[in-house]
Each structure stands twice: as structure tokens, then as C-alpha cells.
Write a protein that holds these residues in place. Structure first.
Motif, PDB file in Angstrom:
ATOM      1  N   VAL A   3       0.781  -1.229   0.068  1.00  0.00           N
ATOM      2  CA  VAL A   3       0.028  -0.153  -0.062  1.00  0.00           C
ATOM      3  C   VAL A   3       0.817   1.299  -0.109  1.00  0.00           C
ATOM      4  CG1 VAL A   3      -1.494   1.310   1.397  1.00  0.00           C
ATOM      5  CG2 VAL A   3      -2.099  -0.929   1.170  1.00  0.00           C
ATOM      6  N   ARG A   4       0.505   2.363  -1.094  1.00  0.00           N
ATOM      7  CA  ARG A   4       1.105   3.442  -0.913  1.00  0.00           C
ATOM      8  C   ARG A   4       0.007   4.554  -0.957  1.00  0.00           C
ATOM      9  NH1 ARG A   4       3.240   1.080  -5.296  1.00  0.00           N
ATOM     10  NH2 ARG A   4       2.302   2.591  -6.798  1.00  0.00           N
ATOM     11  N   LEU A  55      -4.582   6.432  -3.056  1.00  0.00           N
ATOM     12  CA  LEU A  55      -4.170   4.992  -2.363  1.00  0.00           C
ATOM     13  C   LEU A  55      -4.067   4.108  -3.284  1.00  0.00           C
ATOM     14  CD1 LEU A  55      -4.331   3.387   0.183  1.00  0.00           C
ATOM     15  CD2 LEU A  55      -6.725   3.160   0.058  1.00  0.00           C
ATOM     16  N   THR A  56      -2.876   3.553  -3.308  1.00  0.00           N
ATOM     17  CA  THR A  56      -2.434   2.416  -4.599  1.00  0.00           C
ATOM     18  C   THR A  56      -2.074   0.978  -3.835  1.00  0.00           C
ATOM     19  OG1 THR A  56      -1.557   4.236  -5.684  1.00  0.00           O
ATOM     20  CG2 THR A  56      -0.840   2.019  -6.209  1.00  0.00           C
ATOM     21  N   ASP A  94      -1.228  -2.560  -8.589  1.00  0.00           N
ATOM     22  CA  ASP A  94      -1.147  -1.772  -9.880  1.00  0.00           C
ATOM     23  C   ASP A  94      -2.754  -1.039  -9.807  1.00  0.00           C
ATOM     24  OD1 ASP A  94      -2.692  -3.911 -10.428  1.00  0.00           O
ATOM     25  OD2 ASP A  94      -2.120  -4.000 -12.511  1.00  0.00           O
ATOM     26  N   ARG A  95      -3.487  -1.122  -8.848  1.00  0.00           N
ATOM     27  CA  ARG A  95      -4.596  -0.259  -8.859  1.00  0.00           C
ATOM     28  C   ARG A  95      -4.768   0.641  -7.882  1.00  0.00           C
ATOM     29  NH1 ARG A  95      -5.952  -1.145 -13.217  1.00  0.00           N
ATOM     30  NH2 ARG A  95      -8.257  -0.249 -12.832  1.00  0.00           N
ATOM     31  N   SER A  96      -5.603   1.767  -8.000  1.00  0.00           N
ATOM     32  CA  SER A  96      -5.620   2.818  -6.970  1.00  0.00           C
ATOM     33  C   SER A  96      -7.029   3.208  -6.723  1.00  0.00           C
ATOM     34  CB  SER A  96      -4.793   4.021  -7.650  1.00  0.00           C
ATOM     35  OG  SER A  96      -3.627   3.571  -7.946  1.00  0.00           O
ATOM     36  N   LEU A  97      -7.161   3.955  -5.739  1.00  0.00           N
ATOM     37  CA  LEU A  97      -8.373   4.978  -5.355  1.00  0.00           C
ATOM     38  C   LEU A  97      -7.742   6.206  -5.369  1.00  0.00           C
ATOM     39  CD1 LEU A  97     -10.437   2.948  -2.752  1.00  0.00           C
ATOM     40  CD2 LEU A  97     -10.798   2.778  -5.250  1.00  0.00           C
ATOM     41  N   LEU A  98      -8.875   7.248  -6.151  1.00  0.00           N
ATOM     42  CA  LEU A  98      -8.534   8.652  -5.407  1.00  0.00           C
ATOM     43  C   LEU A  98      -9.483   8.970  -4.485  1.00  0.00           C
ATOM     44  CD1 LEU A  98      -8.332  10.108  -9.034  1.00  0.00           C
ATOM     45  CD2 LEU A  98      -6.648  10.477  -7.488  1.00  0.00           C
ATOM     46  N   LEU A  99      -8.993   9.701  -3.449  1.00  0.00           N
ATOM     47  CA  LEU A  99      -9.710  10.287  -2.330  1.00  0.00           C
ATOM     48  C   LEU A  99      -9.633  11.921  -2.437  1.00  0.00           C
ATOM     49  CD1 LEU A  99      -8.001   7.978   0.322  1.00  0.00           C
ATOM     50  CD2 LEU A  99      -9.977   7.240  -1.183  1.00  0.00           C
ATOM     51  N   GLU A 100     -10.778  12.380  -2.581  1.00  0.00           N
ATOM     52  CA  GLU A 100     -11.120  13.678  -2.775  1.00  0.00           C
ATOM     53  C   GLU A 100     -10.571  14.294  -4.157  1.00  0.00           C
ATOM     54  OE1 GLU A 100     -12.927  13.944  -0.438  1.00  0.00           O
ATOM     55  OE2 GLU A 100     -11.954  14.509   1.360  1.00  0.00           O
ATOM     56  N   VAL A 141      -6.984   3.674 -12.203  1.00  0.00           N
ATOM     57  CA  VAL A 141      -7.998   4.267 -11.012  1.00  0.00           C
ATOM     58  C   VAL A 141      -9.128   3.545 -11.000  1.00  0.00           C
ATOM     59  CG1 VAL A 141      -9.236   6.327  -9.957  1.00  0.00           C
ATOM     60  CG2 VAL A 141      -6.762   6.552 -11.025  1.00  0.00           C
ATOM     61  N   ASP A 142      -9.655   2.992  -9.866  1.00  0.00           N
ATOM     62  CA  ASP A 142     -10.722   2.318  -9.832  1.00  0.00           C
ATOM     63  C   ASP A 142     -12.220   3.087  -9.512  1.00  0.00           C
ATOM     64  OD1 ASP A 142      -9.652  -0.119 -10.741  1.00  0.00           O
ATOM     65  OD2 ASP A 142      -9.072  -0.776  -8.805  1.00  0.00           O
ATOM     66  N   ALA A 143     -12.000   4.067  -8.728  1.00  0.00           N
ATOM     67  CA  ALA A 143     -12.858   4.862  -7.949  1.00  0.00           C
ATOM     68  C   ALA A 143     -12.386   6.072  -7.364  1.00  0.00           C
ATOM     69  CB  ALA A 143     -13.583   4.094  -6.790  1.00  0.00           C
ATOM     70  N   LEU A 144     -13.343   7.061  -7.347  1.00  0.00           N
ATOM     71  CA  LEU A 144     -13.220   8.417  -6.660  1.00  0.00           C
ATOM     72  C   LEU A 144     -14.015   8.469  -5.359  1.00  0.00           C
ATOM     73  CD1 LEU A 144     -12.012  11.420  -6.312  1.00  0.00           C
ATOM     74  CD2 LEU A 144     -13.688  11.973  -7.991  1.00  0.00           C
TER      75      LEU A 144
END
Length: 232
Positions: A2-3, A18-19, A22-28, A43-46
Motif C-alpha cells: 500500500v502506498r 491510495l495504491t 497496480d490499482r488505485s483509488l482517488l480520495l477527494e 484508478v478504480d474509483a473516486l
């Protein structure tokens, strides 16, 4: 692994990535995408906690860069401007939902907006991330959190000194008390929660005027024994 990547963490704008693998979420969505270096196709979701502009201003611009959707409460969704409804997925508090290999649960926080939320996130590799900002209190207790991305906006001692010096007026003072997480309240929150799996604490949304980075890191690490970082 997790990064956590910070693009901005202040009243001027907030945004995190949040990674896991090789997958990520955007927060805000409070930072212009032109200042963000990332692979938008991964990016899978915001996730958006609430509608204030420093958290949501660029949501529409983010959606132009990928096929992901926005996830938030209905109260937040109703206040997002110029965002197509079909790109917004509203969820109720405490009802877990899944986005690809991410498991996400929104929970109620305390802020001066329609329906603010924090998020409990289980990553594809099974790590548990707690994301909470713009709240003066968190009513829930959590187990097994590995990564905290959590507000530590101000110290009451610094704030009171600024009030006495005339740098903060009474209106600002009252709003801060009822909208943001204070250092001692955060320490109490950690004391009430299970930290046995915790690997990192990232402190977000520090006030420029009412915080002290070195003090905050020192006190949180002394209290929790967990490596602590400032998101900036």
C-alpha cells in the motif's frame, strides 16, 4: 504494498491516491488534475467525503480522465455541481460496497455539510485503511486498521494563543471547534481503538496557523508507537 500519495492537504485543496499493487483509488477531488502525475487508467474509483470545494472542485475534470465513478453519500451527491448523475454512485452509511477488488464502507463524521463521511477501505491485498478528514469527532471504534489517513487539524493550545493574539476571531474559533479534529482528540481516538495491526499514520489537513508539524509527529508517535507522517 500500500502506498499513499498526497497531491494536496489543506484548505486550499485536498487530494490523495491510495495504491495497492497496480490499482488505485482517488480520495477527494480538490486538486487540479494538471498538477497530478498518475496513470488514470488504473484508478478504480473516486471517493469524496463532502461537497466543500477544497474536496470536490475538480470532480468533473477527474471523470474526463478515466472510466471510474464517484462514490459518496447521497447528501454529498446532491451537492456536487456539474457532475453527471450516472457517474455518481451514492451509498448509505455503514453499508459496505465493492468496487472491483476494493471493499469500502462509508461512516458518519461530524462537519458542517449535508452528509459528511469517512471511509473504511479494504485494499485488494487485504490491508485496511481508515480515511477521515474534516470532522471534530469519530464515534466509531475500528479493529485491524493497517493505515490511517486521518485529520489532525489543530492544537487547542496553539488555537487559543492565536485567539488571544487576535489572529483568530471568535466566529472562526467556534467553527474550528465544531468542524475539525484536534490533536488531543485524535490521541484519545487512537487510545480507544485497536492499533495492533497499524503500520503507518498519515496526518492530513493540518491548519497553517494552528498546527505544529514536529509537535504533532512527536506526540502521535510517543502515544501510539507507530511511524507517523505529515501529508503535504
Amino acid at each position: 504494498m500500500v502506498r499513499i500519495t498526497t497531491f494536496g492537504s489543506s484548505s486550499a485543496g485536498n487530494g490523495y491516491l491510495l495504491t495497492d499493487g497496480d490499482r488505485s483509488l482517488l480520495l477527494e477531488a480538490g486538486i487540479s488534475p494538471k498538477y497530478m502525475k498518475l496513470d488514470w487508467s488504473k484508478v478504480d474509483a473516486l471517493l469524496i467525503t463532502h461537497e466543500h470545494m477544497d474536496h470536490s472542485k475538480y470532480a468533473k475534470d477527474y471523470l474526463k480522465r478515466g472510466s471510474f465513478s464517484i462514490y459518496c453519500t447521497q447528501g454529498t451527491a446532491d451537492n456536487l455541481k456539474d457532475v453527471a448523475n450516472y457517474r455518481v454512485k451514492a451509498h448509505e452509511y455503514l453499508q459496505q460496497f465493492t468496487v472491483k477488488d476494493w471493499k469500502i464502507l462509508a461512516f458518519k463524521v461530524e462537519h458542517d455539510v449535508a452528509e459528511p463521511a469517512g471511509f473504511l477501505i479494504q485494499t485488494p491485498s487485504g490491508k485496511k485503511v481508515l480515511f477521515a478528514t474534516d470532522t471534530y469527532y469519530i464515534r466509531y471504534k475500528f479493529k485491524g486498521i493497517t493505515h490511517f489517513l486521518i485529520e489532525c487539524n489543530y492544537s487547542i493550545d496553539i488555537l487559543m494563543n492565536n485567539v488571544e493574539q487576535g489572529f483568530i476571531d471568535k466566529g472562526q474559533y467556534k467553527r474550528i471547534l465544531k468542524s475539525h479534529f484536534e490533536l488531543n482528540n485524535l490521541i484519545s481516538f487512537f487510545g480507544a481503538n485497536d492499533l495492533s495491526k497499524a503500520e503507518e499514520i498519515h496526518l492530513v489537513h493540518l491548519s497553517d496557523r494552528n498546527s505544529n508539524k514536529e509537535q504533532f509527529i512527536k506526540e502521535i508517535e510517543m502515544t501510539t508507537g507507530i511511524p507517523t507522517y505529515i501529508a503535504e
